[in-house]
Design an enzyme around this catalytic site. Sequence first.
Site, PDB file in Angstrom:
ATOM      1  N   ALA A   1       0.839  -1.204   0.000  1.00  0.00           N
ATOM      2  CA  ALA A   1       0.000   0.000   0.000  1.00  0.00           C
ATOM      3  C   ALA A   1       0.870   1.249   0.000  1.00  0.00           C
ATOM      4  CB  ALA A   1      -0.923   0.015   1.221  1.00  0.00           C
TER       5      ALA A   1
ATOM      6  N   GLU B   1      -2.457 -11.934  -4.974  1.00  0.00           N
ATOM      7  CA  GLU B   1      -3.881 -11.818  -5.270  1.00  0.00           C
ATOM      8  C   GLU B   1      -4.233 -10.337  -5.237  1.00  0.00           C
ATOM      9  OE1 GLU B   1      -3.493 -15.891  -3.576  1.00  0.00           O
ATOM     10  OE2 GLU B   1      -3.132 -13.984  -2.590  1.00  0.00           O
TER      11      GLU B   1
ATOM     12  N   ASN C   1      -9.730  -3.499  -8.729  1.00  0.00           N
ATOM     13  CA  ASN C   1      -8.612  -2.578  -8.513  1.00  0.00           C
ATOM     14  C   ASN C   1      -7.791  -2.419  -9.796  1.00  0.00           C
ATOM     15  OD1 ASN C   1      -6.605  -0.969  -7.470  1.00  0.00           O
ATOM     16  ND2 ASN C   1      -6.220  -2.258  -5.692  1.00  0.00           N
TER      17      ASN C   1
ATOM     18  N   TYR D   1       1.001  -3.794 -11.696  1.00  0.00           N
ATOM     19  CA  TYR D   1       1.520  -5.157 -11.669  1.00  0.00           C
ATOM     20  C   TYR D   1       1.899  -5.626 -13.080  1.00  0.00           C
ATOM     21  CZ  TYR D   1      -0.085  -5.638  -6.826  1.00  0.00           C
ATOM     22  OH  TYR D   1      -0.274  -5.485  -5.474  1.00  0.00           O
TER      23      TYR D   1
END
Length: 162
Positions: free
Chosen positions: A72, A105, A110, A117
Site C-alpha cells: 500500500a 492476489e 482494482n 503489476y
Amino acid sequence: MLNIRRLKDKDFEEVYAIEKESFSEAWSYQSLYEDAFNNPLAHYFAAEEEGRILGYIGAHIILDEGHITTFAVKQSERRRGVGSLLLQSLIQYAANSGVNYMTLEVRESNTAVHKLYAAAGFFKVHVRKRYYEDNGEDAYLMVCDKMPEVKKDSAEKATAFE
C-alpha cells in the site's frame, strides 16, 4: 529523496495507518505486526522520504517462490511512482534471494494496480471466486515469472535460506 529500505519497528504506526486507510479488510494491528517482525519467511520494506513513511510492501519468501502479502501507498502520495519503486525493489530483492517467480492476489475491481503489476511483469493466471469476505469480490491470482538478473553487488546480502 525517496528511499526504499527494510521496515523498522519505529515505522509501524505509520505503516498501520496506511494499511487502515487503504483496505476495507485491513489486517489487524497484531497480525500485521507479527507477520512483519516475527515471521522468518516475511520480508517487509518501506518507502521513506524526509522521515515520513509513504508506503510499504511485504512478501513471504519460501525457497524459490515469493508471494506478495500486502502492499500500500499513502493515498496522498499515489501517482508519484512510490508504488512502482517499492514493487521493483521487492522484486529485485526476491531475485537476489533466489526467487524464480512471484505471486499475488488482487481485487478484480482494482484496475489501477492491475496496470502497475502488469508493468512489473505480472500476468493473470486464475480467478479466485468470492475471495474477499467483505463483499464477496473475486481476486485475480497473478504471477511474475520473469525475474530480473541477480545484482551481485547488492547492499542487501540476504538469501532465501537466512
